[in-house]
Motif scaffolding. Structure first.
Motif, PDB file in Angstrom:
ATOM      1  N   TYR A 117       0.840  -1.204   0.000  1.00  0.00           N
ATOM      2  CA  TYR A 117       0.000   0.000   0.000  1.00  0.00           C
ATOM      3  C   TYR A 117       0.873   1.252   0.000  1.00  0.00           C
ATOM      4  CZ  TYR A 117       1.072  -0.560   4.954  1.00  0.00           C
ATOM      5  OH  TYR A 117       1.729  -0.722   6.144  1.00  0.00           O
ATOM      6  N   CYS A 118       0.271   2.386  -0.404  1.00  0.00           N
ATOM      7  CA  CYS A 118       1.099   3.581  -0.633  1.00  0.00           C
ATOM      8  C   CYS A 118       1.371   4.365   0.641  1.00  0.00           C
ATOM      9  CB  CYS A 118       0.449   4.473  -1.696  1.00  0.00           C
ATOM     10  SG  CYS A 118      -0.915   5.497  -1.076  1.00  0.00           S
ATOM     11  N   GLY A 119       0.426   4.336   1.605  1.00  0.00           N
ATOM     12  CA  GLY A 119       0.614   5.113   2.834  1.00  0.00           C
ATOM     13  C   GLY A 119       0.308   6.594   2.674  1.00  0.00           C
ATOM     14  N   ARG A 120      -0.048   7.032   1.480  1.00  0.00           N
ATOM     15  CA  ARG A 120      -0.236   8.466   1.226  1.00  0.00           C
ATOM     16  C   ARG A 120      -1.660   8.830   0.836  1.00  0.00           C
ATOM     17  NH1 ARG A 120       4.751   7.165  -1.141  1.00  0.00           N
ATOM     18  NH2 ARG A 120       3.704   6.709  -3.088  1.00  0.00           N
ATOM     19  N   CYS A 121      -2.432   7.879   0.318  1.00  0.00           N
ATOM     20  CA  CYS A 121      -3.770   8.224  -0.174  1.00  0.00           C
ATOM     21  C   CYS A 121      -4.739   8.382   1.012  1.00  0.00           C
ATOM     22  CB  CYS A 121      -4.279   7.155  -1.138  1.00  0.00           C
ATOM     23  SG  CYS A 121      -4.729   5.593  -0.345  1.00  0.00           S
ATOM     24  N   TYR A 122      -5.925   8.864   0.722  1.00  0.00           N
ATOM     25  CA  TYR A 122      -6.926   9.091   1.771  1.00  0.00           C
ATOM     26  C   TYR A 122      -7.179   7.825   2.587  1.00  0.00           C
ATOM     27  CZ  TYR A 122     -11.493   9.647   3.935  1.00  0.00           C
ATOM     28  OH  TYR A 122     -12.514   9.648   4.838  1.00  0.00           O
ATOM     29  N   GLN A 123      -7.446   6.702   1.909  1.00  0.00           N
ATOM     30  CA  GLN A 123      -7.775   5.468   2.639  1.00  0.00           C
ATOM     31  C   GLN A 123      -6.599   5.003   3.485  1.00  0.00           C
ATOM     32  OE1 GLN A 123     -10.696   4.383   3.045  1.00  0.00           O
ATOM     33  NE2 GLN A 123     -11.870   5.198   1.336  1.00  0.00           N
ATOM     34  N   CYS A 124      -5.400   5.082   2.959  1.00  0.00           N
ATOM     35  CA  CYS A 124      -4.228   4.694   3.749  1.00  0.00           C
ATOM     36  C   CYS A 124      -4.111   5.566   4.989  1.00  0.00           C
ATOM     37  CB  CYS A 124      -2.954   4.798   2.919  1.00  0.00           C
ATOM     38  SG  CYS A 124      -2.692   3.389   1.818  1.00  0.00           S
ATOM     39  N   LYS A 125      -4.270   6.883   4.804  1.00  0.00           N
ATOM     40  CA  LYS A 125      -4.122   7.787   5.949  1.00  0.00           C
ATOM     41  C   LYS A 125      -5.200   7.545   6.999  1.00  0.00           C
ATOM     42  CE  LYS A 125      -1.407  11.461   3.957  1.00  0.00           C
ATOM     43  NZ  LYS A 125      -1.386  12.713   3.196  1.00  0.00           N
ATOM     44  N   ARG A 136      -7.663  -0.736   1.438  1.00  0.00           N
ATOM     45  CA  ARG A 136      -8.434  -0.080   0.384  1.00  0.00           C
ATOM     46  C   ARG A 136      -7.623   1.026  -0.278  1.00  0.00           C
ATOM     47  NH1 ARG A 136     -10.391  -3.138  -1.629  1.00  0.00           N
ATOM     48  NH2 ARG A 136     -11.737  -1.775  -2.800  1.00  0.00           N
ATOM     49  N   CYS A 137      -6.319   0.911  -0.221  1.00  0.00           N
ATOM     50  CA  CYS A 137      -5.417   1.882  -0.859  1.00  0.00           C
ATOM     51  C   CYS A 137      -5.841   2.118  -2.302  1.00  0.00           C
ATOM     52  CB  CYS A 137      -3.994   1.338  -0.818  1.00  0.00           C
ATOM     53  SG  CYS A 137      -2.803   2.349  -1.719  1.00  0.00           S
ATOM     54  N   THR A 138      -5.905   3.387  -2.679  1.00  0.00           N
ATOM     55  CA  THR A 138      -6.397   3.717  -4.022  1.00  0.00           C
ATOM     56  C   THR A 138      -5.272   4.119  -4.978  1.00  0.00           C
ATOM     57  OG1 THR A 138      -6.801   5.971  -3.246  1.00  0.00           O
ATOM     58  CG2 THR A 138      -8.678   4.462  -3.226  1.00  0.00           C
ATOM     59  N   ALA A 139      -4.039   3.962  -4.545  1.00  0.00           N
ATOM     60  CA  ALA A 139      -2.918   4.358  -5.414  1.00  0.00           C
ATOM     61  C   ALA A 139      -2.965   3.585  -6.732  1.00  0.00           C
ATOM     62  CB  ALA A 139      -1.598   4.099  -4.707  1.00  0.00           C
ATOM     63  N   LYS A 140      -2.667   4.279  -7.801  1.00  0.00           N
ATOM     64  CA  LYS A 140      -2.554   3.595  -9.089  1.00  0.00           C
ATOM     65  C   LYS A 140      -1.209   2.864  -9.129  1.00  0.00           C
ATOM     66  CE  LYS A 140      -5.670   6.186 -11.944  1.00  0.00           C
ATOM     67  NZ  LYS A 140      -6.085   7.220 -10.953  1.00  0.00           N
TER      68      LYS A 140
END
Ligand SMILES: [Zn+2]
Ligand SMILES: [Zn+2]
Length: 347
Positions: A89-97, A103-107
């Motif tokens: 997961y990216c750790g930066r998108c809304y869901q991660c935060k 549910r990470c939404t990073a492409k």
């Protein structure tokens, strides 16, 4: 090394072939895979039914030993026994935060064995350090290879389902997820655990009994299944129903099994809409929830429950094969003649 590769889109297109041995990046570890399980996702990718980016080495349910670490790796050492979720997961998108890293939404997310990252059906894989969990000493690596599906169940049943001591819990579908859900519900203090299945499931219902279910019901030969559940409860049905079969009939029956003011957790993916009467949710004041994958705490709880013996995955490991027998393994899973097939020889 050899890897089981989904080469390109379409049905099939899977080959056990030579692939480059992976090298860990600065923040990655290289793991020698000791055991890797076949999951429904691998079957879906075989049939081109789900998202993936070919060519990719399949497999995301694994455990192994670290053989090399990147220059920035802090807490993992060579020799550590490890598992991990599939998704980086990216750790930066809304869901991660918000903590919903599942549910990470990073492409362009890397998902081991699915997209942009080779998986565990090979001798080695690399994974980023931040998704790795160490395996407690008392678990074998074969047991630990089932941590991934167990963590999915823990995320649903422990982290998202209101189960209280004494509750009557019905689990529909005695596959890997259902059999694990029954054990987890028991560990959470459920008073009665009932596992339901079809006639084809009879041998799997026997395993449910051996792993702690109080009662099993073949819904095909028991037209009175709802009355049986009601008879076990002091309410008008089960406090909680966990739907782990992904069948429309089971989802409809869940609405009948559950008591007024009860809860239904959905674990099984059906892949098409289900015709259920939502008015029943109003009339019975039901809650219903679904979960997807795992968050880091799901893994911590899972490994603790497995290490303490509250969850025993051994009865679920029905087949141990070598990677050369991958075709047989997939066949066993597709024809539901196995519960969990592990590749234990990946050389
Ligand atoms: Zn899986
Ligand atoms: Zn994210």
């Amino acid at each position: 090394m050899r890897g089981l590769v989904k080469k390109n889109r379409g049905v099939g297109n899977i080959e056990l072939m030579d692939v480059d041995e992976p090298t860990p990046g600065p923040n990655e570890v290289k793991v020698e895979v000791a055991a890797a399980g076949i999951c429904g996702t691998d079957i879906h990718i075989k049939h081109d039914h789900s998202f993936y980016t070919p060519p990719v080495v399949l497999g995301h349910e694994y455990a192994g030993t670290v053989v090399e670490v990147g220059s920035n790796v802090q807490d993992i050492e060579v020799g550590d026994r490890v598992v991990s979720p599939a998704t980086a997961y990216c750790g930066r998108c809304y869901q991660c935060k918000m903590g919903h890293v599942n549910r990470c939404t990073a492409k362009n997310k890397r998902i081991l064995g699915v997209s942009l990252a080779d998986g565990a059906f090979a001798k080695y894989l690399v994974a980023p350090e931040y998704i790795i969990h160490k395996v407690p000493d008392r678990l074998s690596l074969e047991e630990a290879a089932l941590a991934e599906p167990t963590a999915c169940v823990v995320h649903s049943v422990v982290e998202s389902t209101p189960i209280f001591p004494g509750d009557v819990v019905v689990v529909q579908g005695p596959g890997t997820m259902g059999l694990l859900a029954a054990q987890v519900a028991r560990a959470m203090g459920a008073g009665k655990v009932i596992v339901t299945g079809t006639s084809a499931d009879s041998w799997r219902l026997d395993i449910a009994k051996k792993t702690g279910a109080d009662l099993t019901i073949d819904v095909q030969t028991s037209p009175d299944a709802v009355e049986i559940v009601q008879g076990v409860s002091i309410a008008d049905g089960a406090d909680v129903v966990i739907e782990a079969s992904g069948s429309a009939a089971a989802r409809r029956q869940a609405m009948e099994f559950v008591k007024t003011t009860g809860h239904i957790s959905i674990l099984g993916v059906q892949g098409s809409p289900t015709d259920i009467n939502i008015d029943t949710m109003i009339e019975k004041e039901l809650t219903m929830g679904g979960t997807w994958g795992t968050i880091p705490s799901s893994w911590v709880i899972t490994l603790q429950m497995m290490a303490s013996g509250q969850i025993d995955v051994n009865p679920l490991i029905t087949h141990r094969l070598s990677l050369d027998e991958w075709d047989d393994g997939f066949e066993l899973m597709e024809t539901q003649k196995a519960i969990k097939v592990l590749f234990t020889d990946l050389s």
